[in-house]
Scaffold this active site. Structure first.
Site, PDB file in Angstrom:
ATOM      1  N   HIS A 243       0.819  -1.218   0.000  1.00 52.19           N
ATOM      2  CA  HIS A 243       0.000   0.000   0.000  1.00 52.19           C
ATOM      3  C   HIS A 243       0.858   1.276   0.000  1.00 52.19           C
ATOM      4  CE1 HIS A 243      -3.478  -2.465   1.221  1.00 52.19           C
ATOM      5  NE2 HIS A 243      -2.741  -2.966   2.185  1.00 52.19           N
TER       6      HIS A 243
HETATM    7  C1  BDR Z   1      -3.082   0.898   5.313  1.00 46.29           C
HETATM    8  O1  BDR Z   1      -3.304   0.469   6.654  1.00 46.29           O
HETATM    9  C2  BDR Z   1      -2.123  -0.070   7.185  1.00 46.29           C
HETATM   10  O2  BDR Z   1      -2.389  -1.344   7.675  1.00 46.29           O
HETATM   11  C3  BDR Z   1      -1.090  -0.047   6.107  1.00 46.29           C
HETATM   12  O3  BDR Z   1       0.168   0.324   6.637  1.00 46.29           O
HETATM   13  C4  BDR Z   1      -1.590   0.967   5.120  1.00 46.29           C
HETATM   14  O4  BDR Z   1      -1.137   2.269   5.429  1.00 46.29           O
HETATM   15  C5  BDR Z   1      -3.807  -0.036   4.366  1.00 46.29           C
HETATM   16  O5  BDR Z   1      -5.173  -0.038   4.628  1.00 46.29           O
END
Ligand code: BDR
Ligand code: CA
Length: 313
Positions: A243
């Site tokens: 992500h």
């Molecule tokens: C986001 O939430 C976190 O778990 C990850 O680091 C990312 O920023 C994804 O939904």
């Protein structure tokens, strides 16, 4: 072009770690003025520590790390150990950091930096809940117009939610902070799940990190090995989505990404859909566009960039 001045606001998190490594490996593109930690994936004591662990892994101990808000603006903290493990950086075995945490509060660092640097020259890269950012805007509204751009990971529309049926984690944790940010009038680029779920670390892609043979390359492979189990089980996908690196990759190679400039509003009231990013992708309202909502990326180009840059560390 001189490197772009950035502040990385983050809640590491394995994918945050990769995003930070990419930035630290790219001095010709990004001048990292500081890293500000926020509570999110794990509590603040761990996110600020993890940020320093990542700087040391990269050999960049001169980057100042600040601790910020330890809870959302008006809610209890929700964390994500079920995804990231107890430490937030489960996977590799990395030493405790020896570099020190800065004394200044992250929010004050953000305010002071935006006031000190020329207006319109500092970009905020936000990889976690928007608590530090919105708190800075509330405390010092004069800094809002000085921000060059905000590039953030958060939200989802076609891909819907990963923490509730309609909400993505970063926005869900602090929807009030997200609302303040999205109403700020700042130029915002969003990396929602719609695009990050296309940035999948398949086995060959993870092998490419491991094959770098460097501490950073091996650590990235081990982090991914750990947190991919969650997404594989949940989505049946072929690997973990990276992500947060979409944020820092966008600043290096925006041509890898495509999206639409649209209106995005945050739901803060409804118990059912709190934290939803209501994205007017089809332009069915008259609400003014306030964000560029990214929907697609060149995944091969993205991973080639990551491997090349992280290979430098
Ligand atoms: C986001 O939430 C976190 O778990 C990850 O680091 C990312 O920023 C994804 O939904
Ligand atoms: Ca994150």
């Amino acid at each position: 072009m001189p490197p772009r001045k950035i502040i990385i606001d983050t809640d590491p998190g394995q994918d945050d770690a990769v995003a930070i490594l990419l930035a630290l490996a790219s001095p010709e593109d990004m001048d990292v003025l500081g890293i500000t930690a926020v509570a999110g994936n794990v509590p603040l004591e761990l996110t600020q520590k993890n940020a320093r662990i990542v700087c040391e892994l990269a050999g960049k101990t001169d980057v100042p790390v600040f601790a910020g808000c330890d809870r959302p603006m008006g809610r209890q903290l929700v964390t994500a150990e079920h995804v990231h493990g107890k430490t937030g950086l489960d996977g590799p075995s990395l030493p405790d950091p020896t570099m020190r945490l800065q004394d200044q509060h992250a929010v004050d660092f953000i305010i002071e930096t935006l006031r000190r640097e020329d207006a319109g020259t500092v970009t905020l890269c936000v990889l976690g809940p928007l608590t530090n950012i919105a708190t800075a805007f509330q405390k010092a509204p004069d800094v809002i117009e000085r921000v060059q751009q905000i590039v953030l990971m958060g939200g989802a529309y076609f891909e819907v939610g990963n923490i509730t049926p309609t909400a993505e984690f970063n926005i869900y944790v602090d929807p009030e902070a997200a609302e303040i940010t999205f109403k700020s009038g700042i130029d915002i680029v969003i990396m929602p799940l719609d695009v990050t779920h296309k940035a999948l670390v398949t086995q060959p892609r993870n092998d490419a990190f491991r094959d770098l043979g460097t501490p950073s390359g091996i650590a990235v492979a081990q982090m991914t090995d750990f947190f991919e189990r969650f997404d594989k089980e949940k989505y049946g996908s072929s690997g973990a989505p990276l992500h947060d690196p979409c944020v820092t990759a966008y600043l290096i190679a925006p041509e890898l990404f495509s999206g639409r400039h649209i209106n995005v509003e945050i739901e803060t009231q409804s118990d059912l859909t709190r934290g939803m990013t209501v994205a007017d992708w089809w332009g069915v309202t008259d609400r003014p566009a306030n964000a560029t909502f990214i929907g697609d990326l060149d995944a091969d180009g993205f991973f080639a960039l990551l491997v090349e840059r992280i290979g430098r560390l």
